[in-house]
Scaffold this active site. Structure first.
Site, PDB file in Angstrom:
ATOM      1  N   ILE A 118       0.590  -1.087   0.219  1.00 49.23           N
ATOM      2  CA  ILE A 118      -0.509   0.413   0.225  1.00 49.23           C
ATOM      3  C   ILE A 118       1.231   1.059  -0.033  1.00 49.23           C
ATOM      4  CG2 ILE A 118      -2.308  -0.386   0.878  1.00 49.23           C
ATOM      5  CD1 ILE A 118      -1.274  -0.285   3.758  1.00 49.23           C
TER       6      ILE A 118
ATOM      7  N   ASP B 199      -3.678  -2.339  -2.089  1.00 49.57           N
ATOM      8  CA  ASP B 199      -4.833  -2.985  -1.387  1.00 49.57           C
ATOM      9  C   ASP B 199      -5.430  -3.833  -0.736  1.00 49.57           C
ATOM     10  OD1 ASP B 199      -5.538  -2.252   1.223  1.00 49.57           O
ATOM     11  OD2 ASP B 199      -6.727  -0.297   1.280  1.00 49.57           O
TER      12      ASP B 199
ATOM     13  N   TYR C 108      -3.678 -10.481  18.146  1.00 50.93           N
ATOM     14  CA  TYR C 108      -2.967 -11.516  16.921  1.00 50.93           C
ATOM     15  C   TYR C 108      -2.683 -12.826  16.701  1.00 50.93           C
ATOM     16  CZ  TYR C 108       1.806 -12.274  14.496  1.00 50.93           C
ATOM     17  OH  TYR C 108       2.800 -12.199  13.013  1.00 50.93           O
TER      18      TYR C 108
END
Ligand code: AKB
Length: 315
Positions: free
Chosen positions: A35, A51, A142
């Site tokens: 990006i 993206d 995560y």
């Protein structure tokens, strides 16, 4: 002939993987996308501003460029994910689903690599020599996203025959591109600070052991897995990959052999709890057996290279 798209090419893994893949497949056949603008040294081949969250543009891009393999490396790492849990979950999961769904729909897209992490394990996992198959109760957003991702990879393989492959990366150490937002990042920062100011304040306690790997070994492992014949692979979630296990105290001692007046002090922050929930060392015998995982770097050799190369960058 392969046409490879690397998503997240400006990141820590991507910036080195693109170069390695271009050596194998030719510069013109590896598209470095991110990006943000990719580093100049990746401009010897095709690049793209892309993206991964924009699924419509992604599918057009993949069809137009006749992409046959995707390495999807964009992710929010453990420390940053704890700061913004909902955003991290959204980015990590949606980007992965976009890529998996694409591989289901586009026949020419034959193979996908998606990175998992040692973060899939949690405090109830055996800490040492952590087996491939074991208790997995991650406590970080995560880790939860990586564990869910592994399940989705296996699902897409079983249900739609998508050839997706994955590694549970340990902390990765490299000098080319700095990591960002991870818990294992101290093991990169320490070399920069040792050379810049001969001291480092570590955000983990001195005896916090974590599995780590030098980037060259991680890149070799990634390519070995992706080049392996499909029939050799016995898991479609993610492979344990171990590397080296050391603590902040041990890496500091190794650095002191080169910079005798280097000083380290410890100021643990919220990342200590993340590190404490992860394994200290990993059993990677399945990766060795299935696709011949081999590593070359121990703490000493890695420290020699890191100090030399980071030293050149700082000049
Ligand atoms: C992190 O620290 O978040 C990463 C990882 C172990 O996946 N380096």
């Amino acid at each position: 002939m392969e046409r490879i798209l690397v998503i997240g090419a400006a990141g820590q893994i991507g910036s080195e993987l693109v170069t390695a893949l271009r050596k194998v497949h030719g510069s013109d056949n590896v598209i470095a996308s991110d990006i943000r603008d990719v580093p100049d040294d990746l401009k010897d081949g095709p690049t793209a501003l892309l993206d991964v969250m924009d699924d419509k543009r992604l599918i057009h891009f993949v069809i137009r460029h006749k992409v046959t393999q995707i390495y999807h490396l964009a992710a929010v790492l453990s420390g940053n994910a704890e700061r913004l849990p909902m955003q991290a979950w959204h980015i990590n999961m949606q980007s992965m689903m976009n890529v998996l769904d694409l591989a289901r729909e586009v026949e020419e897209l034959k193979k996908v690599f998606w990175p998992s992490s040692i973060a899939v394990f949690g405090p109830t996992t055996p800490m040492n020599d952590t087996p491939q198959l074991t208790v997995m109760e991650p406590t970080t957003v995560y880790g939860i996203s990586k564990l869910a991702g592994e399940r989705w990879c296996e699902y897409f393989y079983n249900r739609y025959n998508v050839d997706v492959r994955s590694i549970r990366y340990p902390g990765l150490i490299s000098y080319k591109t700095e990591a960002g937002g991870g818990t294992t990042d101290y093991a990169v920062e320490i070399y920069y600070e040792a050379l810049k100011q001969k001291k480092y304040e570590c955000f983990l306690k001195e005896n916090t052991y974590l599995p780590m790997m030098f980037m060259d070994d991680a890149i070799d492992a990634t390519i070995a897995l992706m080049e392996s014949p499909a029939e050799k692979l016995s898991t479609r979630s993610a492979y344990n990959v171990g590397g080296i296990s050391f603590s902040p105290k041990e890496i500091a001692e190794e650095i002191k052999l080169h910079i005798p007046d280097f000083e380290i002090n410890y100021k643990p922050d919220f990342r200590q709890a993340i590190a404490d929930s992860w394994p200290q060392s990993i059993n990677d015998s399945l990766a060795q057996h299935d696709w011949g995982l081999k590593t070359k770097f121990n703490l000493k050799r890695m420290t020699n290279v890191m100090l030399e190369e980071v030293g050149k960058k700082l000049k």
